[in-house]
Design a protein around this motif. Structure first.
Motif: not given
Length: 278
Positions: A247-276
């Motif tokens: 439990l303690i290490i899970a807390h430490l892992m979560l706080e550490t990763m939250q501190g990394m300020k991770l973000e999703w990568p930007q898409p390579k194209a405007d996905m709003s215009k993509v239609r299948i």
């Protein structure tokens, strides 16, 4: 106070057996819950935290620009393997890289002591886990008397420089010492002897190390005091209770990763215009 602050190794650390059994996160102040109920609660909380870690790991893996290295150290039976099983069962194995360190081979000993370690650090997007680590190369030689004081200090300096280099090139380093008491280790070693299916885990060398318990505790404390840095902090986790340890290490892992300020990568194209269409 955050969990990272709460369990950060104090200055001039001394390792005491009585601290290994601490359960600071248990909230059953009135003693209404049985031990089994407390453990079940801790398992449930750990699962919730690791699920959040898994979500952040997806961002880490997708962005491929940062890395996380978790170093686990501790006496035999302190729970390094158990920690890995409990905390990383929900992690996508494609973004996970675990390494267990044993005594160096002749080829490895022909190089500097960090040579075999550098090749195993996590790549971009990965969580790397060291089950034991380069710290064995200061602990064991010190106990065996094969390193004099100057060589030992030189290795501490090399470790500090190595971990700073990792931090400066995008690796978040967190180091966890699993603090088990001598009495608890005796019970776990005996449990291995009593169960034929666990005989493979028993190493007679563990008994030799146990005879030098106080020497090992002093060596661990010195290594932690010499290498605890803001860019590569040490955390001291009481490990007599397996569920509380996780439990303690899970807390430490979560706080550490939250501190990394991770973000999703930007898409390579405007996905709003993509239609299948088909």
């Amino acid at each position: 106070m955050s969990m990272l602050e709460r369990f950060r190794a104090p200055k001039n650390l001394e390792l005491r057996d009585k601290d290994a059994g601490a359960t600071p996160l248990r909230d059953d102040k009135k003693g209404k819950l049985k031990n089994g109920e407390l453990k079940e609660r801790e398992r449930a909380l750990t699962a919730e935290l690791t699920a959040e870690v898994a979500k952040l790991q997806e961002k880490l893996y997708a962005a491929r620009d940062r890395k996380l290295l978790l170093i686990l150290q501790g006496m035999d039976t302190s729970g390094k393997d158990g920690t890995v099983r409990a905390l990383f069962s929900q992690i996508n194995p494609m973004g996970l890289h675990a390494t267990g360190y044993v005594a160096p081979t002749e080829k490895e000993k022909a190089h500097d002591f960090l040579w075999r370690v550098h090749a195993r650090v996590p790549a971009k997007g990965e969580i790397g886990i060291f089950n034991r680590s380069h710290y064995e190369d200061v602990l064991v030689p010190r106990i065996l008397g094969t390193l004099d004081g100057k060589d030992l200090e030189r290795r501490y300096a090399h470790i500090r420089d190595f971990e700073r280099m990792l931090a400066e090139t995008g690796t978040t380093v967190m180091k966890v010492f699993l603090h088990i008491s001598k009495d608890e280790q005796r019970e776990r070693l005996q449990a291995r002897l009593d169960d034929p299916e666990k005989h493979w885990k028993f190493d007679p060398a563990d008994l030799t190390a146990r005879e030098k318990w106080d020497v090992y505790q002093g060596a661990y404390a010195d290594a932690i005091n010499a290498t605890d840095c803001d860019h590569a902090p040490w955390y001291i986790v009481p490990a007599d209770s397996k569920t509380h340890r996780n439990l303690i290490i899970a807390h430490l892992m979560l706080e550490t990763m939250q501190g990394m300020k991770l973000e999703w990568p930007q898409p390579k194209a405007d996905m709003s215009k993509v239609r299948i269409d088909n």
